[in-house]
Design a protein around this motif. Structure first.
Motif, PDB file in Angstrom:
ATOM      1  N   SER A 168       0.794  -1.009  -0.003  1.00 53.22           N
ATOM      2  CA  SER A 168       0.020  -0.185  -0.002  1.00 53.22           C
ATOM      3  C   SER A 168       0.890   1.348   0.076  1.00 53.22           C
ATOM      4  CB  SER A 168      -0.833   0.027   1.262  1.00 53.22           C
ATOM      5  OG  SER A 168      -1.484   1.108   1.109  1.00 53.22           O
ATOM      6  N   PRO A 169       0.506   2.309  -0.781  1.00 53.62           N
ATOM      7  CA  PRO A 169       1.476   3.462  -0.965  1.00 53.62           C
ATOM      8  C   PRO A 169       1.042   4.566   0.130  1.00 53.62           C
ATOM      9  CG  PRO A 169      -0.495   3.268  -2.477  1.00 53.62           C
ATOM     10  CD  PRO A 169      -0.606   2.459  -1.708  1.00 53.62           C
ATOM     11  N   TRP A 170       0.360   4.086   1.134  1.00 52.69           N
ATOM     12  CA  TRP A 170      -0.271   5.278   2.208  1.00 52.69           C
ATOM     13  C   TRP A 170       0.448   5.060   3.521  1.00 52.69           C
ATOM     14  CZ3 TRP A 170      -2.904   9.215  -0.092  1.00 52.69           C
ATOM     15  CH2 TRP A 170      -3.410   8.773  -1.348  1.00 52.69           C
ATOM     16  N   GLY A 193      -0.223  15.034  -2.665  1.00 50.50           N
ATOM     17  CA  GLY A 193      -0.080  13.579  -2.463  1.00 50.50           C
ATOM     18  C   GLY A 193      -0.887  13.062  -0.991  1.00 50.50           C
ATOM     19  N   GLY A 194      -1.964  13.830  -0.862  1.00 53.04           N
ATOM     20  CA  GLY A 194      -2.697  13.666   0.457  1.00 53.04           C
ATOM     21  C   GLY A 194      -3.809  14.669   0.766  1.00 53.04           C
ATOM     22  N   SER A 213       0.874  10.104   0.625  1.00 59.43           N
ATOM     23  CA  SER A 213       1.430   8.856  -0.116  1.00 59.43           C
ATOM     24  C   SER A 213       2.841   8.924   0.043  1.00 59.43           C
ATOM     25  CB  SER A 213       1.392   9.253  -1.442  1.00 59.43           C
ATOM     26  OG  SER A 213       2.074  10.476  -2.210  1.00 59.43           O
ATOM     27  N   TYR A 214       3.377   7.628  -0.072  1.00 60.68           N
ATOM     28  CA  TYR A 214       4.650   7.426   0.331  1.00 60.68           C
ATOM     29  C   TYR A 214       5.578   7.909  -0.788  1.00 60.68           C
ATOM     30  CZ  TYR A 214       9.166   4.849   1.471  1.00 60.68           C
ATOM     31  OH  TYR A 214      10.099   4.595   1.622  1.00 60.68           O
ATOM     32  N   GLU A 215       5.302   7.981  -1.898  1.00 64.25           N
ATOM     33  CA  GLU A 215       5.842   8.545  -2.954  1.00 64.25           C
ATOM     34  C   GLU A 215       6.421  10.080  -2.827  1.00 64.25           C
ATOM     35  OE1 GLU A 215       7.439   7.311  -6.116  1.00 64.25           O
ATOM     36  OE2 GLU A 215       7.030   5.463  -5.049  1.00 64.25           O
ATOM     37  N   THR A 337      -6.741  13.951  -4.658  1.00 65.86           N
ATOM     38  CA  THR A 337      -5.222  13.936  -4.705  1.00 65.86           C
ATOM     39  C   THR A 337      -4.789  14.172  -5.926  1.00 65.86           C
ATOM     40  OG1 THR A 337      -5.731  11.354  -5.003  1.00 65.86           O
ATOM     41  CG2 THR A 337      -5.238  12.265  -2.480  1.00 65.86           C
TER      42      THR A 337
END
Length: 370
Positions: A168-170, A193-194, A213-215, A337
């Motif tokens: 998951s990217p969150w 991103g959020g 977001s992790y990105e 987002t």
């Protein structure tokens, strides 16, 4: 050998304790297994829609006893500073999980619920009976098990649940603050991103909880740098953080937050709350959904139907009550987002303000009947 208990609930958060209170109120012998002690802070938006208020009052667990903040309005903003505000169709209250979970735990124990502080390491189902392996209490047996242990846990891996293998990217960050913020308002502020939820809870404290977001996050050394370089691009968030004093030594964080589809009944366990499915926090309705799903699980167990019918009916009712909300939440998150889409959507809502209450209603339910 341990006796067979009527119901064991794994997890003592909102869903687990609500189910426990409901089932014990009906006269069943209920055991809740929770690995943490009370009270405890959790990463959560800490807003409860009034849709569950009649049900909580029926349970004898009216949150008004905790003097929560009353919330009746919502505002949404984009990174560029465009903002729209409206009344919430049902309204709600702001209350910390620190206070609410301990309050519900007390109600459950007063109802005769057996509370064990322990960790579940495995669950098996043989000959119409569950065997629940724990660290401190050995193996316990039960006729019914409710899963209410949260968004993601080692137990999900042990049960080999489908969603656990997907990354998951969150990640989420939450803390309490003291400072100026309007009464009666929940704010949802977009950032690159959020998005971030801000509202008051009891004692005039401000709860700030955001999903990132992790990105985006990975480009910065720590939470403080990410907040200054990313969240502060939204002028409303910059103002709130700049004028507020943190009450925690450091923010709480959780990662690998999954919005993937989850089985509602897995290995014959009735899954509730975030264990059954997580709605995007943008919708501000996760706490009410956890409580509502707990009611569904308790009602199905109390029907006394054969297990196959119970499981099928629980899944059907869960989907009937929540599936559309989950899809609406996913769509809203995708729009909010995305810089271009969020800007266009905000311009549309500003031009047609009646759209916002309509959108909110897609992620909320009607007041629960009991």
């Amino acid at each position: 050998m341990q006796p067979v208990r009527e119901v064991i609930i794994i997890g003592g958060g909102l869903a687990g304790l609500t189910s426990a209170i409901h089932l014990s109120k009906a006269g069943l012998h209920v055991t809740v297994i929770e690995k943490h002690s009370y009270p405890r802070h959790k990463v959560c938006g800490e807003y409860i829609s009034n849709e569950v208020l009649p049900y909580l009052q029926w349970l004898g667990a009216d949150p008004a006893e905790l003097s929560p903040a009353l919330i009746e309005r919502v505002c949404i903003s984009t990174v560029s500073g465009k903002k729209v505000e409206t009344r919430l169709p049902l309204g709600g209250v702001g209350i910390s999980r620190y206070a609410l979970d301990a309050f519900l735990m007390g109600k459950a124990v007063n109802n005769g619920v057996n509370l064990l502080q322990d960790t579940v390491i495995n669950i098996s189902f043989v000959n119409e009976q569950f065997a629940i392996e724990t660290v401190a209490n050995g193996t316990l047996f039960a006729a019914h098990v409710i899963g209410a242990y949260g968004k993601r846990a080692a137990l999900d891996q042990q049960l080999n649940r489908d969603f656990i293998s997907r990354k998951s990217p969150w990640l989420a960050v939450k803390a309490h603050y003291q400072g100026p913020f309007p009464d009666g308002l929940v704010a949802l502020h977009n950032f690159r991103g959020g998005y971030c939820g801000v509202s008051k809870i009891e004692d005039n404290i401000i709860n700030i909880c955001y999903l990132a977001s992790y990105e985006t996050f990975k480009n910065y050394k720590n939470i403080d740098d990410h907040r200054r370089e990313v969240l502060y691009e939204n002028p409303y968030l910059k103002e709130i953080f700049s004028n507020s004093e943190p009450l925690f030594e450091r923010p709480l964080t959780i990662s690998q937050i999954s919005f993937s589809e989850k089985e509602k009944v897995d290995r014959h366990i009735l899954m509730t709350g975030d264990t059954a499915g997580l709605i995007h926090p943008l919708c501000g309705n996760g706490m009410a959904m956890a409580i509502s799903s707990a009611q569904l699980a308790a009602q199905q167990i109390l029907q006394g139907q054969p297990r196959a019918i119970l499981e099928k009916e629980y899944t059907r009712q869960w989907n009937q009550q929540f599936a559309k909300r989950m899809k609406a939440g996913s769509l809203l998150s995708s729009i909010f987002t995305h810089p271009w889409l969020s800007g266009m959507s905000m311009r549309t809502v500003v031009a047609m303000p009646a759209l916002l209450p309509f959108i909110i209603r897609q992620t909320h339910g009607k007041p629960l009947t009991v």
